[in-house]
Motif scaffolding. Sequence first.
Motif, short mmCIF file in Angstrom:
data_model
loop_
_atom_site.label_atom_id
_atom_site.label_comp_id
_atom_site.label_asym_id
_atom_site.label_seq_id
_atom_site.Cartn_x
_atom_site.Cartn_y
_atom_site.Cartn_z
N TRP A 1 0.83 -1.21 0.00
CA TRP A 1 0.00 0.00 0.00
C TRP A 1 0.86 1.24 0.00
CZ3 TRP A 1 -0.32 4.09 3.38
CH2 TRP A 1 -1.42 4.96 3.21
N LEU A 2 1.88 1.28 0.84
CA LEU A 2 2.72 2.47 0.95
C LEU A 2 3.59 2.66 -0.29
CD1 LEU A 2 3.60 4.81 2.74
CD2 LEU A 2 5.31 3.29 3.77
N GLY A 3 4.16 1.57 -0.79
CA GLY A 3 5.03 1.69 -1.95
C GLY A 3 4.33 2.19 -3.19
N ALA A 4 3.01 2.02 -3.24
CA ALA A 4 2.25 2.47 -4.41
C ALA A 4 1.76 3.91 -4.28
CB ALA A 4 1.05 1.55 -4.62
N ARG A 5 1.98 4.56 -3.13
CA ARG A 5 1.53 5.94 -2.97
C ARG A 5 2.30 6.84 -3.92
NH1 ARG A 5 -3.17 5.25 -0.88
NH2 ARG A 5 -3.29 7.36 -0.04
N PRO A 6 1.62 7.67 -4.71
CA PRO A 6 2.29 8.43 -5.77
C PRO A 6 3.30 9.45 -5.27
CG PRO A 6 0.00 9.14 -5.51
CD PRO A 6 0.16 7.90 -4.69
N ASP A 7 3.17 9.94 -4.04
CA ASP A 7 4.07 10.97 -3.55
C ASP A 7 5.27 10.41 -2.79
OD1 ASP A 7 2.89 13.48 -4.42
OD2 ASP A 7 1.21 12.96 -3.11
N VAL A 8 5.38 9.11 -2.67
CA VAL A 8 6.49 8.51 -1.95
C VAL A 8 7.62 8.18 -2.93
CG1 VAL A 8 7.26 6.51 -0.62
CG2 VAL A 8 5.06 7.60 -0.10
N THR A 9 8.78 8.75 -2.68
CA THR A 9 9.94 8.45 -3.52
C THR A 9 10.57 7.13 -3.12
OG1 THR A 9 10.38 10.83 -3.73
CG2 THR A 9 12.15 9.32 -4.36
N SER A 10 10.76 6.93 -1.80
CA SER A 10 11.41 5.73 -1.33
C SER A 10 10.85 5.35 0.04
CB SER A 10 12.92 5.94 -1.23
OG SER A 10 13.61 4.73 -0.98
N VAL A 11 10.75 4.06 0.29
CA VAL A 11 10.24 3.55 1.56
C VAL A 11 11.43 3.09 2.40
CG1 VAL A 11 8.82 1.79 2.69
CG2 VAL A 11 8.07 2.83 0.53
N VAL A 12 11.53 3.62 3.62
CA VAL A 12 12.64 3.28 4.51
C VAL A 12 12.32 1.99 5.25
CG1 VAL A 12 14.14 4.07 6.37
CG2 VAL A 12 13.14 5.74 4.78
N LEU A 13 13.04 0.93 4.93
CA LEU A 13 12.86 -0.36 5.56
C LEU A 13 13.86 -0.49 6.71
CD1 LEU A 13 12.72 -2.52 2.30
CD2 LEU A 13 10.78 -1.58 3.57
N GLY A 14 13.45 -1.14 7.79
CA GLY A 14 14.33 -1.31 8.94
C GLY A 14 14.49 -2.76 9.32
N PRO A 15 14.99 -3.62 8.44
CA PRO A 15 15.07 -5.05 8.73
C PRO A 15 16.08 -5.35 9.83
CG PRO A 15 16.31 -4.56 6.75
CD PRO A 15 15.59 -3.30 7.12
N ARG A 16 15.78 -6.37 10.62
CA ARG A 16 16.72 -6.83 11.64
C ARG A 16 17.60 -7.95 11.11
NH1 ARG A 16 14.08 -6.62 17.60
NH2 ARG A 16 13.04 -4.61 17.43
N THR A 17 17.13 -8.63 10.07
CA THR A 17 17.87 -9.75 9.50
C THR A 17 17.83 -9.67 7.98
OG1 THR A 17 15.97 -11.24 9.34
CG2 THR A 17 17.18 -11.21 11.44
N ALA A 18 18.74 -10.41 7.35
CA ALA A 18 18.75 -10.45 5.89
C ALA A 18 17.48 -11.09 5.35
CB ALA A 18 19.99 -11.21 5.40
N ASP A 19 16.93 -12.05 6.07
CA ASP A 19 15.68 -12.68 5.64
C ASP A 19 14.53 -11.67 5.67
OD1 ASP A 19 16.90 -15.09 5.20
OD2 ASP A 19 16.30 -15.97 7.12
N GLN A 20 14.48 -10.84 6.71
CA GLN A 20 13.45 -9.80 6.76
C GLN A 20 13.61 -8.83 5.60
OE1 GLN A 20 13.37 -7.77 10.52
NE2 GLN A 20 12.21 -9.39 11.54
N LEU A 21 14.84 -8.48 5.27
CA LEU A 21 15.08 -7.59 4.13
C LEU A 21 14.52 -8.19 2.85
CD1 LEU A 21 16.45 -5.12 2.77
CD2 LEU A 21 18.45 -6.59 2.45
#
Length: 339
Positions: free
Chosen positions: A279-299
């Motif tokens: 939902w957030l990644g498709a918002r037209p005004d968002v350039t980039s989504v800041v992800l905060g993974p704790r592990t490589a699998d979460q990433l």
Amino acid sequence: MRYLTLGRSGLRVSRACLGTMNFGTDPQAPTPEPEARRIVDAFLDAGHNLVDTADTYRGGTSEEIVGRAIAHRRSEVVLATKGAAPQGPGPNDRGLSRAHLTRALHASLRRLGTDYIDLYQCHLPDADTPPDETMATLDGFVRSGKVLYLGCSNFTAAAIVEAQWAASRLGGTPFVSLQAGYSLIARAIEPEIMPTCRRLGLGVLAYSPLGGGLLAGRYRRGAAPPPGTRLAEWWAMPSPLARSYVEGILAAPHFDIADEVEAVAAELGTEPATVALAWLGARPDVTSVVLGPRTADQLTANLAALTYELPPSTTARLDEASRSTLTHGSPPPAARWAS
């Protein structure tokens, strides 16, 4: 890989941004250095380039780990960090004054092990420092070659306008980005802040996309945050701002939204986190989504979620379910930089 220019600039950044607040060397850090390095390498190997940290994350050790992790791939990285947050007990150990920002920048460069920062961001507004002083100082950083682009974080629409006007008056360098909390439980930037960014040429970097983990199904109504979660860590802080932030996240209306996200995920045969990130990644005004993974699998899971396409009817359903957060939502995580 799809890249977008960041605001009114020629800097091209990936749709995913790697947030590194979890990276640290202390025993409580969710992500120790070996795993942090795996995350950074996996992120860059997947073709993404924007890596974000701050001078206060884990007492500065996040910057140190990021610096070591990208040292052999520095040219591939759009490196972003932030200054302004408290660095000590002194009256000039915080804020957007020339005195503090100059020391903060040099300290970040040292910890990151680099001679320039691609995107230097004001971590929060400072009502006590004239915008002209802040923008003149930041322009000096750009002219010296120590910083390439400027951004801000947690700024109101009025603060953005004042800063851009100050840069224009001085003939200096304006902001090209705003980093702001934005998710299904925090849409308050949509009515005023996003239009201001569009008008004045700032791209939007959306942090806390999962609402502190609430939208990933990590918390339950009436229950304390489980040990090891981000909200449990903030709840244990002595700062009243930290507890206020946790209480804001765990408000009853937010659980209603999380329940809707969980229902959608079940219908689509996917995970709640995937629904929230899509939902957030498709918002037209968002350039980039800041992800905060704790592990490589979460990433890996989070990156896949950003490519997931929700049906238009589902997007409309989530828009309606979260409409109340257009006027109020979870507050910004002031606990991260409060003294």
